[in-house]
Design a protein around this motif. Structure first.
Motif, short mmCIF file in Angstrom:
data_model
loop_
_atom_site.label_atom_id
_atom_site.label_comp_id
_atom_site.label_asym_id
_atom_site.label_seq_id
_atom_site.Cartn_x
_atom_site.Cartn_y
_atom_site.Cartn_z
N ALA B 180 2.77 -28.50 9.97
CA ALA B 180 1.86 -28.19 11.08
C ALA B 180 0.82 -29.28 11.32
O ALA B 180 0.21 -29.32 12.39
CB ALA B 180 1.16 -26.86 10.81
N THR B 181 0.61 -30.18 10.34
CA THR B 181 -0.40 -31.22 10.54
C THR B 181 0.15 -32.45 11.26
O THR B 181 -0.61 -33.32 11.67
CB THR B 181 -1.00 -31.72 9.20
N VAL B 182 1.47 -32.51 11.43
CA VAL B 182 2.09 -33.68 12.08
C VAL B 182 1.61 -33.76 13.53
O VAL B 182 1.51 -32.76 14.23
CB VAL B 182 3.63 -33.60 12.02
N GLY B 183 1.30 -35.01 13.97
CA GLY B 183 0.86 -35.21 15.36
C GLY B 183 -0.65 -35.33 15.44
O GLY B 183 -1.32 -35.52 14.42
N SER B 184 -1.19 -35.20 16.65
CA SER B 184 -2.63 -35.40 16.78
C SER B 184 -3.37 -34.11 16.40
O SER B 184 -2.95 -33.02 16.78
CB SER B 184 -2.99 -35.83 18.20
N ASP B 185 -4.48 -34.29 15.66
CA ASP B 185 -5.19 -33.08 15.20
C ASP B 185 -6.02 -32.51 16.35
O ASP B 185 -6.46 -33.24 17.23
CB ASP B 185 -6.01 -33.36 13.95
N SER B 186 -6.21 -31.18 16.29
CA SER B 186 -6.78 -30.50 17.46
C SER B 186 -8.28 -30.73 17.61
O SER B 186 -8.81 -30.61 18.70
CB SER B 186 -6.49 -29.00 17.35
N PHE B 195 4.11 -41.57 12.27
CA PHE B 195 4.89 -42.78 11.98
C PHE B 195 5.15 -43.60 13.25
O PHE B 195 6.19 -44.26 13.37
CB PHE B 195 6.23 -42.43 11.30
N GLY B 196 4.26 -43.52 14.22
CA GLY B 196 4.41 -44.28 15.45
C GLY B 196 5.53 -43.77 16.35
O GLY B 196 5.88 -44.40 17.34
N GLN B 197 6.12 -42.65 16.03
CA GLN B 197 7.21 -42.08 16.83
C GLN B 197 6.65 -41.20 17.94
O GLN B 197 5.96 -40.22 17.64
CB GLN B 197 8.16 -41.25 15.96
N PRO B 198 6.93 -41.53 19.20
CA PRO B 198 6.35 -40.72 20.29
C PRO B 198 6.69 -39.23 20.18
O PRO B 198 5.86 -38.38 20.47
CB PRO B 198 6.98 -41.33 21.55
N PHE B 199 7.92 -38.91 19.71
CA PHE B 199 8.29 -37.49 19.68
C PHE B 199 7.54 -36.70 18.60
O PHE B 199 7.49 -35.48 18.64
CB PHE B 199 9.82 -37.31 19.54
N LEU B 200 6.94 -37.44 17.65
CA LEU B 200 6.14 -36.74 16.63
C LEU B 200 4.65 -36.67 16.99
O LEU B 200 3.89 -35.93 16.38
CB LEU B 200 6.30 -37.43 15.27
N MET B 201 4.26 -37.49 18.00
CA MET B 201 2.83 -37.56 18.32
C MET B 201 2.30 -36.24 18.88
O MET B 201 1.13 -35.93 18.74
CB MET B 201 2.56 -38.70 19.29
#
Lengths: 184, 505
Positions: B180-186, B195-201
């Motif tokens: 749940a922490t993957v990507g930008s924090d709320s 990891f610089g991957q757009p689909f994970l951002m």
């Protein structure tokens, strides 16, 4: 000892992943939070430290204390075991089925952008059923084709999902099918 | 009283064409997924989720609620007739229901099961309507420390209840929280583990975790285990309802089962399965006919089934009033709420009460529909058992992938679902419960944002979670819920060890 280490393999894997992720968490940009507030790295770091501690505890417990022979396996569900057939006698065949299933699922995921939803699904349904022991080949092919077509219609016309169309000649098949269904 | 007037309005809303259609589809779908081998109610609700994307929030929730209600009954049919528990909650029905079938009393067993499901469900509706709003009103006075404490309690009880190994449950929960922490924090918008991957951002949608674990993972687990279908009950496709006098004779079994279902259902993570097992256990201890239990006693069916259906009401209360799911299926319903931009919790009772009462209304109508279908459609429901399980599994996998793909139209999501499916299978194979991981991925962001808000509001004083009366009490309950299973295990080990120590050699 080897058996005990094998028993701990998953815990070692999670421990290693947690350590790697913790190292990565130290690189999270904390300047956004300012000097007085807790940063965006605190929560993931806390969870990862928690995971590290749990894995170390469980590894130590498993390596130092052998499970007594009469102790039930952790998480064993007696009620479910009560109704399941004796899996051990059939495990070899089921393992083969399992790994074939995994391979077919992986192939479907990899091929669907190239082949498009309809063709990839038809192939997947046929292959998966065959691997699972469904040996009525004619019926299998019929169900695979009709099933793929039904799902194509269901998702495109009812659920309005924009399905992968594939590339090259496969894309032509998908587009042709959509034209037949009256989808522009 | 006003709440019951609102319930009438809610029932009226469900009679609108779209909602009524959703209810009918949900009822049939719930029955089918509970009956079909290889499909669980949870998987079925997950598979239905993508079809609700294009619906309004009300029909979407009516559909899922109807599936939930009817799915808690239909598994009883296959358990009693064929010794195939459609759902884990139906396992206690094998012990008495199938025994009755072997004695040629399948119709009576099905009748007891239907009566118990109806009574448990009816009481649950009254309970839900009476309790949900007052609970929500109390929850309105909560601030971030209280919400964080309640979320922690929800996560902790899932861990405590879902596994014999608390450590494995906690590890599974930790994995879910990290996903749940993957990507930008709320709070700050900082990138984490992308990891610089757009689909994970944008983060990993909990839907992918849910579909992967409960859909793909479950199918893989069944491929590895295999299944056989006995045919004892074939040809006994009818239901004989018990008379009022017979039901009054078993009134205490009905009361015990229903109360157990309501109470256990409220506990986050417990749900219908735990309710059914606890109620069966209590009946075995305190029931008048305890000695006959397990040998075809209707009391066993009544206790387990009334508890399972009553738990639906119990589980919906924390979901609607606090935004915390009380069972696996309500976790998926939470996902449906969030996908439609509605955050369940105390605010919804103020901002969108019609939606809440429409859900209550749909539970009431679904209960009636479930009884009609359960009584009249046994024969066609049993016919679907003839479908080879491998074919059903193949279709389930395709549905899972399309469901995952449809949310964001991203091929990468397919890869993630496949990975989560494999992870779910591996965890289950190594006896890690998967429910904490799924719930961690759903509730993780909510828990983190409440934690961060509390820390910012109270100047990084972490003792606030323990010093405020409500959050402190809830945190104490968290401690108890985690320590209790450990103590119980230690106690059981001692009990086993003592007779061995005293036994003659």
């Amino acid at each position: 000892m080897l058996a005990r280490l094998r028993d701990c393999a998953l815990y070692f894997a999670i421990l290693l992943a947690s350590i790697v992720l913790y190292t990565l968490a130290t690189r999270i940009d904390t300047s956004v939070s300012g000097p007085t507030r807790i940063g965006p790295d605190l929560w993931p770091k806390a969870v990862l430290l928690f995971l590290v501690a749990l894995c170390l505890y469980e590894i130590a417990r498993r390596l130092l204390h052998a499970r007594s022979p009469d102790e039930p396996a952790a998480g064993a569900n007696e009620a479910v075991d009560h109704v399941q057939p004796d899996a051990a006698t059939k495990s070899v065949g089921y393992n083969r089925t399992l790994w074939a299933s995994v391979a077919i699922v992986a192939a479907f995921v990899i091929l669907v952008p190239w082949l498009g939803f309809f063709i990839a699904t038809a192939l997947f349904l046929g292959a998966f059923s065959y691997a699972g022991g469904f040996r009525r080949h004619g019926l299998n092919a019929f169900i695979a084709l009709c099933g793929a077509l039904m799902m194509f219609i269901l998702f495109v016309r009812v659920a309005y999902v924009s399905l992968p169309l594939g590339i090259g000649p496969f894309q032509s098949v998908s587009i042709g099918l959509m034209r037949l269904l009256g989808v522009k | 009283m006003e709440a019951f007037a609102q319930l009438a309005t809610g029932i009226g809303l469900v009679f609108q064409f779209n909602n009524l259609l959703a209810l009918a589809v949900g009822l049939v779908a719930g029955m089918l997924v509970a009956v079909l081998p290889g499909l669980t109610l949870m998987m079925g609700v997950v598979l239905a989720l993508p079809f609700t994307y294009g619906m309004g929030v009300m029909p979407a929730l009516v559909l899922l609620t109807a599936m939930y209600v009817s799915g808690t009954y239909a598994g009883a049919i296959t358990s009693i007739l064929f010794r195939i528990p459609g759902e884990p909650m139906d396992v206690p029905l094998l012990w008495d229901g199938y025994e009755m079938t072997k004695r040629g009393q399948a119709a009576q067993a099905l009748g007891w099961s239907l009566a118990a499901a109806f009574i448990g469900g009816a009481v649950a509706i009254v309970f839900m309507v009476a309790v949900a709003e007052p609970v929500a009103r109390i929850a309105l006075s909560f601030s971030s420390p209280e919400f964080f404490a309640i979320l922690v309690l929800g996560l902790a009880s899932v861990v405590a209840l879902s596994s014999a190994s608390v450590v494995n449950g906690l590890i599974s929960l930790g994995v879910g929280l990290i996903i749940a922490t993957v990507g930008s924090d709320s709070t700050y918008g900082a990138q984490r583990f992308s990891f610089g991957q757009p689909f994970l951002m944008d983060g990993i949608d909990f839907l992918l975790v849910m579909v992967g674990v409960y859909g793909i993972g479950e199918v893989l687990a069944r491929s590895a285990a295999g299944s056989d279908v006995p045919a004892q009950g074939r040809g006994q496709y009818k239901t004989a309802l018990p008379s009022l006098r017979e039901m009054l004779r078993l009134r205490f079994s009905f009361i015990r089962g229903t109360l157990t279902g309501l109470i256990v259902g409220i506990v986050p993570g417990a749900g219908a399965t735990v309710s059914a097992f606890v109620a069966y256990g209590l009946e075995g201890q305190y029931g008048k006919n305890a000695k006959a239990m397990g040998r075809g006693a209707p009391e066993g069916i009544v206790a387990a089934k009334s508890a399972a259906t009553a738990s639906v009401g119990g589980a919906l209360v924390p979901l609607l009033a606090l935004g915390i799911p009380g069972s696996g299926v309500t976790a998926i319903m939470l996902a449906a709420f969030l996908l439609h931009g509605v955050q369940p919790g105390p605010q919804v009772f103020a901002t969108n009460p019609t939606l809440i009462y429409a859900i209550f209304g749909s539970v009431a109508l679904a209960l009636i529909g479930m009884c009609i279908l359960g009584y009249a459609a046994i024969r066609p429901l049993c016919k679907v058992l003839d479908a080879p399980e491998v074919l059903i599994s193949a279709f389930v996998i395709v549905f899972c992938f399309v469901g995952a793909f449809a949310a964001r139209n991203s091929i990468h999501d397919l890869y993630l679902v496949a990975i989560f499916g494999l992870v779910g299978y591996l965890l289950e194979r190594h006896r890690f419960p998967v429910a904490p991981m799924v719930l961690g991925s759903i509730l993780g962001p909510l828990a983190e944002s409440n934690f961060v808000t509390a820390m910012i509001t109270y100047d990084n004083d972490w003792t606030v979670f323990f010093t405020r009366p409500i959050s402190g009490t809830v945190m104490a309950l968290v401690g108890i819920s985690l320590v209790y299973p450990l103590l119980q295990k230690t106690f059981r080990r001692r009990q086993v060890a003592e007779p061995r120590a005293h036994s003659p050699r």
